[in-house]
Design a protein around this motif. Structure first.
Motif, short mmCIF file in Angstrom:
data_model
loop_
_atom_site.label_atom_id
_atom_site.label_comp_id
_atom_site.label_asym_id
_atom_site.label_seq_id
_atom_site.Cartn_x
_atom_site.Cartn_y
_atom_site.Cartn_z
N GLU A 131 -10.66 4.48 13.48
CA GLU A 131 -10.58 3.05 13.82
C GLU A 131 -11.64 2.68 14.84
N GLY A 132 -11.91 3.58 15.81
CA GLY A 132 -12.88 3.27 16.85
C GLY A 132 -14.28 3.01 16.31
N VAL A 133 -14.68 3.77 15.29
CA VAL A 133 -16.00 3.55 14.68
C VAL A 133 -16.06 2.14 14.07
N ILE A 134 -14.98 1.71 13.39
CA ILE A 134 -14.96 0.39 12.76
C ILE A 134 -14.83 -0.72 13.81
N TYR A 135 -14.01 -0.50 14.84
CA TYR A 135 -13.92 -1.48 15.93
C TYR A 135 -15.30 -1.78 16.49
N ASN A 136 -16.06 -0.71 16.74
CA ASN A 136 -17.38 -0.90 17.34
C ASN A 136 -18.30 -1.70 16.42
N ARG B 18 -12.27 2.63 3.97
CA ARG B 18 -12.63 1.34 3.36
C ARG B 18 -11.55 0.29 3.64
N GLN B 19 -10.28 0.67 3.46
CA GLN B 19 -9.19 -0.27 3.70
C GLN B 19 -9.11 -0.65 5.18
N MET B 20 -9.38 0.33 6.02
CA MET B 20 -9.40 0.08 7.47
C MET B 20 -10.44 -0.99 7.81
N MET B 21 -11.60 -0.90 7.18
CA MET B 21 -12.65 -1.89 7.43
C MET B 21 -12.20 -3.28 6.98
N ALA B 22 -11.59 -3.37 5.79
CA ALA B 22 -11.10 -4.67 5.30
C ALA B 22 -10.07 -5.25 6.27
N ASP B 23 -9.18 -4.39 6.79
CA ASP B 23 -8.13 -4.86 7.69
C ASP B 23 -8.69 -5.27 9.06
N ILE B 24 -9.59 -4.46 9.62
CA ILE B 24 -10.12 -4.76 10.96
C ILE B 24 -11.04 -5.98 10.92
N PHE B 25 -11.86 -6.07 9.88
CA PHE B 25 -12.75 -7.22 9.75
C PHE B 25 -12.02 -8.44 9.21
N ASP B 26 -10.83 -8.22 8.64
CA ASP B 26 -10.04 -9.27 8.00
C ASP B 26 -10.89 -9.98 6.93
N GLN B 27 -11.58 -9.16 6.13
CA GLN B 27 -12.48 -9.65 5.09
C GLN B 27 -12.39 -8.73 3.88
N GLY C 172 -23.59 -2.42 -9.85
CA GLY C 172 -22.19 -2.61 -10.21
C GLY C 172 -21.33 -2.43 -8.96
N SER C 173 -20.01 -2.44 -9.11
CA SER C 173 -19.15 -2.15 -7.97
C SER C 173 -18.06 -1.17 -8.39
N THR C 174 -17.70 -0.28 -7.49
CA THR C 174 -16.73 0.77 -7.81
C THR C 174 -15.38 0.55 -7.14
N HIS C 175 -15.37 -0.05 -5.95
CA HIS C 175 -14.10 -0.25 -5.23
C HIS C 175 -14.09 -1.63 -4.61
N GLN C 176 -12.92 -2.24 -4.57
CA GLN C 176 -12.75 -3.50 -3.84
C GLN C 176 -11.45 -3.42 -3.05
N HIS C 177 -11.51 -3.88 -1.79
CA HIS C 177 -10.34 -3.85 -0.93
C HIS C 177 -10.15 -5.23 -0.31
N VAL C 178 -8.92 -5.69 -0.27
CA VAL C 178 -8.62 -6.95 0.42
C VAL C 178 -7.77 -6.61 1.64
N PRO C 179 -7.90 -7.40 2.72
CA PRO C 179 -7.15 -7.08 3.93
C PRO C 179 -5.64 -7.21 3.73
#
Length: 509
Positions: free
Chosen positions: A381-386, A417-426, A463-470
């Protein structure tokens, strides 16, 4: 078409068909020389050999005829500096972006020599990574070498000099030297005066679409190419990574986490952050990339694996899976927010948004309740927070992003990946192509040679391989913790400086 990416630890060449599919790829590694904590050098000849060998390999593996290659186009790591003499011979190994010897002169430039004004014109943060600060260091600390230097060049300029006998630098590479005035796309006189050089000691400026012809026949033969093969000078790896994942429309942001990391978006004019937190570099004469690099990406997860997870590594060996998969499974047991445990990932100092080589890592909020799995999740989480704090600085310039494209080794982890979607709320999308800088280079090459009329042609190749929503509940938890994470790093500046001084004094660095 061949895309070549000259990286910090290896060079990669990829042979693409015009539709973006890959026919062959090859990579060659080379050492980073780090005899002390502040030195990070590379041998230019080893990198030149890697360029030649990887191109030779993709030609052999694809069995392509030399005349079938439309062009070779280049991506390159930023901020390297090689002083060469009048015969083009390096006077020392090349200093990479990670070389920290100019830290003292960087501080002097910030505090006494008008560094912020230079930043406002050049868009390159005042930091030891910058070639401007490296030249300043050399002028004062290595005066004999400084006097012998005919040209100060980057690794890509060195490669092109050897292949074509000319010194050229594209606007993208030049825009991350700290020496280019962005609004004029010309060398900045104030920065040159500060460095103590004149423009004739730098290469000739050319657009990123500039086409080189007249390849040295002996090198052409070694690579399996025709001497008539056009070479496109290309751009830097960061801006081409955005292009290679189709993150060039307004509001689309690319986040990359490899060993280090970066977050970037494309704008249609130079945008300078008055607070100096983010960079602005050129992609073409009409497109610019703003964003921030972070020192602490996947290297932090590797540190956690090596220092915390001996038993998990053994388990992974027995099961025949990656230890990272075992660690993410452990981290998944813990609720988002790690039950109030925060990790500041500044184990290698930090570039954006702190620009503080003395920043240090820490766990904050530990209680008897916390266990190893909390610490592992907090590290991720700390890496994504930063990275999110860099995004906040970008939002002040461009507004909230509409879409996030995620690439790099971390994109293999569903949890991250999901952590990034949740922290960025995007929403977060992972593009199919992992060769983003090489693909970006060949799309730029297609545009340079008139085979496509817009860089947006890349959309048909990605193309795209994964999509995550917050997940709303997760995002709400992170929103409570993020202000604490941000306040802490600001409050600890004096403690970072004192601890770093102590570590230098007592040999911990």
């Amino acid at each position: 078409m061949i895309g070549v990416d000259i990286g910090t630890t290896s060079t990669k060449s990829v042979l693409f068909k015009q539709d973006g599919s890959i026919l062959a790829s090859a990579h060659a590694e080379y050492p980073l020389y780090t005899p002390s904590a502040d030195i990070a050098e590379q041998d230019p000849e080893q990198i030149l050999a890697a360029v030649i060998e990887t191109i030779r390999q993709v030609m052999l593996r694809s069995a392509a005829a030399p005349e079938q290659v439309m062009f070779v186009s280049f991506s390159s790591a930023m901020h390297s500096l090689i002083p060469v003499d009048a015969g083009g011979r390096p006077l020392m190994r090349g200093m990479t972006w990670a070389d920290n010897r100019s830290a003292g002169w960087t501080l002097k430039l910030k505090q006494e020599l008008g560094g912020h004004d230079i930043f406002l014109r050049t868009g390159t943060p005042i930091h030891p990574m910058s070639p401007l600060t490296k030249i300043l260091w050399m002028r004062h600390e290595q005066p004999e070498m400084f006097a012998q230097t005919a040209k100060f060049i980057s690794i890509k300029e060195y490669v092109f000099f050897k292949l074509f006998g000319q010194y050229v630098i594209d606007h993208s590479m030049a825009s991350c030297t700290g020496l280019l005035e962005l609004n004029k796309l010309d060398w900045d006189q104030g920065a040159l005066d500060t460095a103590g050089i004149t423009s004739d000691r730098l290469s000739r400026l050319v657009p990123t679409t500039h086409e080189m012809k007249g390849l040295d026949p002996s090198y052409a033969q070694q690579m399996g190419l025709s001497p008539e093969t056009p070479f496109i000078v290309g751009a830097t790896d960061g801006v081409l990574s955005n292009l290679g994942v189709n993150a060039i429309d307004p509001g689309v942001v690319a986040v990359t986490i490899g060993t280090s990391g970066a977050i970037r978006t494309v704008v249609d004019r130079p945008v300078i952050d008055p607070k100096g937190r983010i960079f602005c570099y050129a992609l073409t004469e009409q497109l610019w990339v703003i964003g921030g690099p972070v020192n602490n990406g996947g290297v932090i997860f590797r540190w956690a694996r090596d220092e915390f997870a001996a038993s998990e590594v053994e388990t992974a060996k027995r099961l025949g899976i990656s230890p990272y998969d075992v660690l993410t499974k452990i981290a998944e047991r813990v609720r988002p927010g790690s039950e109030g445990l925060l990790f500041h990932p500044y184990l290698a100092g930090e570039r954006a948004p702190l620009w503080n080589p003395d920043a240090r890592g820490s766990f904050f909020g530990l209680t008897l309740h916390h266990q190893k799995e909390h610490m592992i999740r907090a590290v991720l989480e700390g890496v994504i927070y930063n990275l999110y704090t860099v995004m906040l600085a970008m939002e002040e310039q461009i507004g909230q992003p509409s879409k996030i494209m995620a690439t790099g080794g971390f994109a293999r982890s569903a949890l991250w990946r999901q952590m990034m979607a949740d922290i960025f709320d995007q929403p977060v999308t992972v593009p199919e192509s992992i060769e983003s800088s090489c693909l970006g280079a060949v799309v730029l090459g297609l545009y340079a040679t008139g085979r496509v009329d817009s860089l947006r042609a890349v959309a048909d190749m990605v193309g795209s391989t994964h999509q995550h929503v917050p997940v709303k509940e997760n995002s709400a938890l992170y929103k409570e913790l993020l202000p604490i994470f941000i306040r802490l790093s600001r409050k600890l500046e004096d403690e970072y400086a004192d601890l770093a001084q102590y570590q230098r004094k007592h040999g911990a660095l």
